[in-house]
Write a protein that holds these residues in place. Structure first.
Motif, PDB file in Angstrom:
ATOM      1  N   ALA A   1       0.776  -1.142   0.016  1.00 57.84           N
ATOM      2  CA  ALA A   1      -0.106   0.009  -0.107  1.00 57.84           C
ATOM      3  C   ALA A   1       0.594   1.090   0.011  1.00 57.84           C
ATOM      4  CB  ALA A   1      -0.847   0.029   1.226  1.00 57.84           C
ATOM      5  N   ILE A   2       1.796   1.341   0.831  1.00 59.87           N
ATOM      6  CA  ILE A   2       2.924   2.470   0.744  1.00 59.87           C
ATOM      7  C   ILE A   2       3.599   2.585  -0.514  1.00 59.87           C
ATOM      8  CG2 ILE A   2       4.894   3.436   1.772  1.00 59.87           C
ATOM      9  CD1 ILE A   2       4.162   1.930   4.404  1.00 59.87           C
ATOM     10  N   LYS A   3       4.052   1.546  -0.913  1.00 62.18           N
ATOM     11  CA  LYS A   3       4.485   1.646  -2.612  1.00 62.18           C
ATOM     12  C   LYS A   3       3.723   1.950  -3.334  1.00 62.18           C
ATOM     13  CE  LYS A   3       7.726  -2.321  -2.174  1.00 62.18           C
ATOM     14  NZ  LYS A   3       8.028  -3.770  -2.377  1.00 62.18           N
ATOM     15  N   HIS A   4       2.438   1.814  -3.667  1.00 65.42           N
ATOM     16  CA  HIS A   4       1.462   1.998  -4.496  1.00 65.42           C
ATOM     17  C   HIS A   4       1.051   3.664  -4.209  1.00 65.42           C
ATOM     18  CE1 HIS A   4       0.874  -1.719  -5.823  1.00 65.42           C
ATOM     19  NE2 HIS A   4      -0.046  -2.082  -5.228  1.00 65.42           N
ATOM     20  N   ILE A   5       1.053   4.167  -3.071  1.00 68.19           N
ATOM     21  CA  ILE A   5       0.783   5.455  -2.728  1.00 68.19           C
ATOM     22  C   ILE A   5       1.824   6.377  -3.051  1.00 68.19           C
ATOM     23  CG2 ILE A   5       0.259   7.401  -0.982  1.00 68.19           C
ATOM     24  CD1 ILE A   5      -1.363   4.993   0.574  1.00 68.19           C
ATOM     25  N   ARG A   6       3.178   5.840  -2.790  1.00 66.46           N
ATOM     26  CA  ARG A   6       4.484   6.824  -2.881  1.00 66.46           C
ATOM     27  C   ARG A   6       4.599   6.920  -4.398  1.00 66.46           C
ATOM     28  NH1 ARG A   6       5.491  10.329  -0.881  1.00 66.46           N
ATOM     29  NH2 ARG A   6       6.357   9.255   1.017  1.00 66.46           N
ATOM     30  N   GLU A   7       4.488   5.744  -5.269  1.00 69.40           N
ATOM     31  CA  GLU A   7       4.506   5.998  -6.801  1.00 69.40           C
ATOM     32  C   GLU A   7       3.287   6.780  -7.405  1.00 69.40           C
ATOM     33  OE1 GLU A   7       3.973   2.053  -7.964  1.00 69.40           O
ATOM     34  OE2 GLU A   7       6.108   1.505  -7.330  1.00 69.40           O
ATOM     35  N   ALA A   8       2.115   6.920  -6.868  1.00 67.75           N
ATOM     36  CA  ALA A   8       0.953   7.461  -7.501  1.00 67.75           C
ATOM     37  C   ALA A   8       1.037   9.057  -6.989  1.00 67.75           C
ATOM     38  CB  ALA A   8      -0.494   7.020  -7.178  1.00 67.75           C
ATOM     39  N   TYR A   9       1.550   9.254  -5.662  1.00 69.36           N
ATOM     40  CA  TYR A   9       1.514  10.601  -5.009  1.00 69.36           C
ATOM     41  C   TYR A   9       2.797  10.789  -4.360  1.00 69.36           C
ATOM     42  CZ  TYR A   9      -3.568  10.556  -5.917  1.00 69.36           C
ATOM     43  OH  TYR A   9      -4.661  10.541  -6.492  1.00 69.36           O
ATOM     44  N   PRO A  10       3.736  11.288  -5.214  1.00 67.36           N
ATOM     45  CA  PRO A  10       5.320  11.265  -4.706  1.00 67.36           C
ATOM     46  C   PRO A  10       5.322  12.574  -3.779  1.00 67.36           C
ATOM     47  CG  PRO A  10       5.021  12.088  -6.884  1.00 67.36           C
ATOM     48  CD  PRO A  10       3.727  11.397  -6.848  1.00 67.36           C
ATOM     49  N   ASP A  11       4.553  13.404  -3.758  1.00 66.19           N
ATOM     50  CA  ASP A  11       4.644  14.484  -2.811  1.00 66.19           C
ATOM     51  C   ASP A  11       3.920  14.205  -1.547  1.00 66.19           C
ATOM     52  OD1 ASP A  11       6.191  16.053  -4.477  1.00 66.19           O
ATOM     53  OD2 ASP A  11       4.472  16.837  -5.444  1.00 66.19           O
ATOM     54  N   MET A  12       2.862  13.407  -1.339  1.00 64.09           N
ATOM     55  CA  MET A  12       2.002  12.835  -0.033  1.00 64.09           C
ATOM     56  C   MET A  12       3.046  12.645   1.056  1.00 64.09           C
ATOM     57  SD  MET A  12      -1.266  10.663  -0.259  1.00 64.09           S
ATOM     58  CE  MET A  12      -2.467  10.649   1.344  1.00 64.09           C
ATOM     59  N   LEU A  13       2.575  13.103   2.170  1.00 65.22           N
ATOM     60  CA  LEU A  13       3.413  12.620   3.383  1.00 65.22           C
ATOM     61  C   LEU A  13       2.869  11.308   4.007  1.00 65.22           C
ATOM     62  CD1 LEU A  13       5.320  13.708   5.332  1.00 65.22           C
ATOM     63  CD2 LEU A  13       3.477  14.646   6.913  1.00 65.22           C
ATOM     64  N   ILE A  14       3.600  10.182   3.883  1.00 67.20           N
ATOM     65  CA  ILE A  14       3.371   9.186   4.250  1.00 67.20           C
ATOM     66  C   ILE A  14       4.143   8.561   5.494  1.00 67.20           C
ATOM     67  CG2 ILE A  14       2.926   6.491   3.310  1.00 67.20           C
ATOM     68  CD1 ILE A  14       3.104   7.821   0.470  1.00 67.20           C
ATOM     69  N   GLY A  15       3.420   8.041   6.326  1.00 62.35           N
ATOM     70  CA  GLY A  15       3.958   7.176   7.493  1.00 62.35           C
ATOM     71  C   GLY A  15       3.586   5.765   7.580  1.00 62.35           C
ATOM     72  N   ALA A  16       4.536   5.029   8.447  1.00 59.05           N
ATOM     73  CA  ALA A  16       4.305   3.661   8.458  1.00 59.05           C
ATOM     74  C   ALA A  16       4.297   3.669   9.696  1.00 59.05           C
ATOM     75  CB  ALA A  16       5.682   3.028   7.999  1.00 59.05           C
ATOM     76  N   GLY A  17       3.067   3.214  10.264  1.00 53.74           N
ATOM     77  CA  GLY A  17       2.493   3.012  11.649  1.00 53.74           C
ATOM     78  C   GLY A  17       2.601   1.780  12.149  1.00 53.74           C
ATOM     79  N   THR A  18       2.645   1.619  13.486  1.00 54.76           N
ATOM     80  CA  THR A  18       2.544   0.286  14.526  1.00 54.76           C
ATOM     81  C   THR A  18       3.821  -0.411  13.901  1.00 54.76           C
ATOM     82  OG1 THR A  18       0.143   0.036  13.917  1.00 54.76           O
ATOM     83  CG2 THR A  18       1.107  -1.562  15.044  1.00 54.76           C
ATOM     84  N   VAL A  19       4.809   0.163  13.739  1.00 54.15           N
ATOM     85  CA  VAL A  19       6.147  -0.512  13.427  1.00 54.15           C
ATOM     86  C   VAL A  19       6.744  -0.993  14.746  1.00 54.15           C
ATOM     87  CG1 VAL A  19       8.567  -0.114  12.489  1.00 54.15           C
ATOM     88  CG2 VAL A  19       6.597   0.952  11.587  1.00 54.15           C
ATOM     89  N   LEU A  20       7.204  -2.168  14.600  1.00 55.08           N
ATOM     90  CA  LEU A  20       7.625  -2.826  16.036  1.00 55.08           C
ATOM     91  C   LEU A  20       9.195  -3.484  15.989  1.00 55.08           C
ATOM     92  CD1 LEU A  20       4.455  -4.685  16.819  1.00 55.08           C
ATOM     93  CD2 LEU A  20       4.873  -2.606  17.589  1.00 55.08           C
ATOM     94  N   THR A  21       9.481  -3.493  14.905  1.00 58.70           N
ATOM     95  CA  THR A  21      10.870  -4.002  14.895  1.00 58.70           C
ATOM     96  C   THR A  21      11.737  -3.283  13.670  1.00 58.70           C
ATOM     97  OG1 THR A  21      10.323  -5.445  12.905  1.00 58.70           O
ATOM     98  CG2 THR A  21       9.740  -6.381  15.044  1.00 58.70           C
ATOM     99  N   PRO A  22      13.121  -3.379  13.726  1.00 59.92           N
ATOM    100  CA  PRO A  22      14.158  -3.046  12.762  1.00 59.92           C
ATOM    101  C   PRO A  22      13.721  -3.492  11.229  1.00 59.92           C
ATOM    102  CG  PRO A  22      15.239  -3.548  14.826  1.00 59.92           C
ATOM    103  CD  PRO A  22      13.945  -4.279  14.985  1.00 59.92           C
ATOM    104  N   GLN A  23      13.332  -4.651  11.383  1.00 61.08           N
ATOM    105  CA  GLN A  23      12.956  -5.447  10.058  1.00 61.08           C
ATOM    106  C   GLN A  23      11.805  -4.752   9.193  1.00 61.08           C
ATOM    107  OE1 GLN A  23      13.626  -7.064  12.706  1.00 61.08           O
ATOM    108  NE2 GLN A  23      15.197  -8.233  12.313  1.00 61.08           N
ATOM    109  N   GLN A  24      10.574  -4.170  10.172  1.00 59.71           N
ATOM    110  CA  GLN A  24       9.636  -3.507   9.678  1.00 59.71           C
ATOM    111  C   GLN A  24      10.094  -2.000   9.115  1.00 59.71           C
ATOM    112  OE1 GLN A  24       6.761  -4.116  12.872  1.00 59.71           O
ATOM    113  NE2 GLN A  24       5.569  -5.523  11.763  1.00 59.71           N
TER     114      GLN A  24
END
Length: 207
Positions: free
Chosen positions: A52-75
């Motif tokens: 979902a983040i990839k698709h949004i970034r490609e379609a809306y390069p200027d949109m502010l996108i956060g990744a939430g509920t991140v619990l690990t370095p891998q995420q």
């Protein structure tokens, strides 16, 4: 960080999204952007988050996108590779914070008491998520903590149309996170007009 904080404070409300189908992400981003909330915190509560983040970034390069509920370095790695601008975690995990600092990406970790605020400040953080906001004392708790600590907060958890203006009225609140304008059932059923109306209402309230 100053530029990032300015972006957050201009947006005022960050839609917190738990999307189940990444193919619906671009349309959702369009609804958000066109109706006054050009930002999204896509939570890792679903398996669709990275795509979902990839698709949004490609379609809306200027949109502010956060990744939430991140619990690990891998995420953290997954979020960065997908194109996220910042990381949000529900709690304060020094390991995750240090890793974000090593990767040079902004993290807004969750805190809900003075001890956690001080631990975050010790690591150089000045913008924190107040979570879960309402169960942790709401506006009253934030007033008390902001009187002592020179930090900015993004309250999330129980924020709603009834109290969002009360939170935003506090000088220490940079923005609020919320889910009420992006309910899962409307996203699942692709009820874009109804979602647009909810987003527009938020944008009008905080204007």
């Amino acid at each position: 960080m100053k530029c990032f904080n300015e972006q957050l404070s201009n947006i005022k409300v960050v839609p917190v999204i738990a999307i189940k189908d990444a193919n619906k992400a671009v349309k959702l981003a369009q609804v958000l952007s066109e109706n006054g909330l050009p930002c999204a915190e896509v939570t890792f509560r679903t398996e669709a988050a990275v795509e979902a983040i990839k698709h949004i970034r490609e379609a809306y390069p200027d949109m502010l996108i956060g990744a939430g509920t991140v619990l690990t370095p891998q995420q953290v790695d997954q979020a960065i590779e997908a194109g996220a601008d910042f990381i949000v975690s529900p709690g304060f995990n020094p390991t995750t914070v240090k890793y974000c600092q090593q990767r040079d990406i902004t993290i807004i970790p969750g805190v809900n008491n003075p001890s956690l605020v001080e631990q975050a400040m010790e690591m150089g953080l000045r913008t924190l998520k107040f979570f879960p906001a309402e169960p942790s004392g709401g506006v009253g708790m934030l007033k008390a903590m902001s009187a002592v600590y020179p930090v900015k907060f993004m309250p999330t958890g129980g924020v709603s149309p009834k109290n969002v203006k009360d939170y935003l009225a506090l000088p220490a609140v940079i923005a609020c996170g919320g889910t009420w304008m992006v309910p899962n059932d409307l996203i699942d059923n692709e009820q874009w007009d109804e979602l647009a109306a909810l987003v527009k209402q938020v944008a009008e309230v905080i204007a």
